[in-house]
Design a protein around this motif. Sequence first.
Motif, mmCIF file in Angstrom:
data_model
loop_
_atom_site.group_PDB
_atom_site.id
_atom_site.type_symbol
_atom_site.label_atom_id
_atom_site.label_comp_id
_atom_site.label_asym_id
_atom_site.label_seq_id
_atom_site.Cartn_x
_atom_site.Cartn_y
_atom_site.Cartn_z
ATOM 1 N N ALA A 103 0.837 -1.211 0.000
ATOM 2 C CA ALA A 103 0.000 0.000 0.000
ATOM 3 C C ALA A 103 0.869 1.258 0.000
ATOM 4 O O ALA A 103 0.580 2.220 -0.717
ATOM 5 N N ARG A 104 1.945 1.245 0.798
ATOM 6 C CA ARG A 104 2.865 2.400 0.817
ATOM 7 C C ARG A 104 3.524 2.580 -0.544
ATOM 8 O O ARG A 104 3.653 3.699 -1.047
ATOM 9 N N ARG A 105 3.918 1.488 -1.164
ATOM 10 C CA ARG A 105 4.546 1.551 -2.487
ATOM 11 C C ARG A 105 3.547 2.106 -3.512
ATOM 12 O O ARG A 105 3.891 2.975 -4.310
ATOM 13 N N ASN A 106 2.308 1.633 -3.464
ATOM 14 C CA ASN A 106 1.277 2.155 -4.371
ATOM 15 C C ASN A 106 1.069 3.645 -4.165
ATOM 16 O O ASN A 106 0.942 4.407 -5.122
ATOM 17 N N HIS A 107 1.035 4.061 -2.904
ATOM 18 C CA HIS A 107 0.845 5.470 -2.572
ATOM 19 C C HIS A 107 1.965 6.314 -3.189
ATOM 20 O O HIS A 107 1.698 7.332 -3.846
ATOM 21 N N GLU A 108 3.200 5.893 -2.998
ATOM 22 C CA GLU A 108 4.349 6.621 -3.542
ATOM 23 C C GLU A 108 4.348 6.613 -5.065
ATOM 24 O O GLU A 108 4.675 7.618 -5.692
ATOM 25 N N GLN A 109 4.001 5.474 -5.660
ATOM 26 C CA GLN A 109 3.942 5.392 -7.126
ATOM 27 C C GLN A 109 2.854 6.322 -7.672
ATOM 28 O O GLN A 109 3.044 6.968 -8.708
ATOM 29 N N LEU A 110 1.746 6.396 -6.986
ATOM 30 C CA LEU A 110 0.666 7.288 -7.413
ATOM 31 C C LEU A 110 1.098 8.751 -7.332
ATOM 32 O O LEU A 110 0.814 9.533 -8.245
ATOM 33 N N LEU A 111 1.786 9.121 -6.256
ATOM 34 C CA LEU A 111 2.248 10.508 -6.136
ATOM 35 C C LEU A 111 3.255 10.854 -7.228
ATOM 36 O O LEU A 111 3.181 11.930 -7.833
ATOM 37 N N LEU A 166 -5.592 14.394 -4.240
ATOM 38 C CA LEU A 166 -4.385 13.993 -4.959
ATOM 39 C C LEU A 166 -3.508 15.208 -5.262
ATOM 40 O O LEU A 166 -2.292 15.160 -5.083
ATOM 41 N N LEU A 167 -4.117 16.299 -5.690
ATOM 42 C CA LEU A 167 -3.351 17.524 -5.941
ATOM 43 C C LEU A 167 -2.644 18.001 -4.674
ATOM 44 O O LEU A 167 -1.459 18.331 -4.693
ATOM 45 N N VAL A 168 -3.374 18.039 -3.579
ATOM 46 C CA VAL A 168 -2.785 18.507 -2.313
ATOM 47 C C VAL A 168 -1.639 17.599 -1.898
ATOM 48 O O VAL A 168 -0.573 18.071 -1.507
ATOM 49 N N ALA A 169 -1.836 16.291 -1.991
ATOM 50 C CA ALA A 169 -0.774 15.354 -1.612
ATOM 51 C C ALA A 169 0.453 15.519 -2.504
ATOM 52 O O ALA A 169 1.591 15.468 -2.025
ATOM 53 N N THR A 170 0.227 15.748 -3.793
ATOM 54 C CA THR A 170 1.333 15.917 -4.727
ATOM 55 C C THR A 170 2.105 17.198 -4.425
ATOM 56 O O THR A 170 3.318 17.250 -4.576
ATOM 57 N N LEU A 171 1.404 18.211 -3.968
ATOM 58 C CA LEU A 171 2.021 19.520 -3.723
ATOM 59 C C LEU A 171 2.385 19.755 -2.262
ATOM 60 O O LEU A 171 2.801 20.854 -1.893
ATOM 61 N N GLN A 172 2.223 18.749 -1.420
ATOM 62 C CA GLN A 172 2.390 18.930 0.023
ATOM 63 C C GLN A 172 3.710 19.615 0.394
ATOM 64 O O GLN A 172 3.721 20.555 1.171
ATOM 65 N N HIS A 215 3.780 29.459 -7.323
ATOM 66 C CA HIS A 215 3.337 28.122 -6.937
ATOM 67 C C HIS A 215 2.046 27.743 -7.651
ATOM 68 O O HIS A 215 1.859 26.595 -8.060
ATOM 69 N N ALA A 216 1.165 28.718 -7.831
ATOM 70 C CA ALA A 216 -0.130 28.464 -8.481
ATOM 71 C C ALA A 216 0.022 28.056 -9.937
ATOM 72 O O ALA A 216 -0.935 27.576 -10.541
#
Length: 183
Positions: free
Chosen positions: A12-20, A60-66, A99-100
């Motif tokens: 699940a962690r690997r999937n999360h990182e791959q998705l990001l 997903l956007l927020v996580a990508t830009l965290q 940033h925007a």
Amino acid sequence: MSELHRATRADARRNHEQLLAAANQVFTEHGADASLGQIAKRAGVGIGTLYRHFPTRDSLLVATLQGSLLALVDYARALLDAKSPGEALKVWLKAYIKHATTYRGLAVCLPPLTNSASICELVKNAGTALLERAQAAGEARADIDFDDVAVMSAGVAFATQEVKEAARRKRVLALFLDSLDLR
């Protein structure tokens, strides 16, 4: 904890990182409104896996830009000690607008995000602190709030993201900053 449970969590962690990673690539290539199916495919997972990790495009956007969002918050906090509150706000707003434009079309997403995601709420609070400090010092218009500034910033970012001439982008930004009566 069983070996199967650990393997599932690692997967699940690997999937999360791959998705990001895939989201960052696809958003960079195609903009903030890129296909979520394309992101899942690039990550090597199904669309259901994407939605289990990120139930909405905004999440997903927020996580990508965290990381970059947290950097904006830290930058604002550092600027709270600047000698000129108006100049501090001006400098930070330039970073905020830059940033925007991280992903084409992101500017349209920012105002709603600042009201929904906790990390974006931190950005909003940081911008509000800078604005209120500049207002208290008489270095910014007193009749606006950060929601006004966020919407106008998104407009500037959206309007200038496709402009090729740097001089035109700078002029539009200067006109926006002048509208805030920053001194």
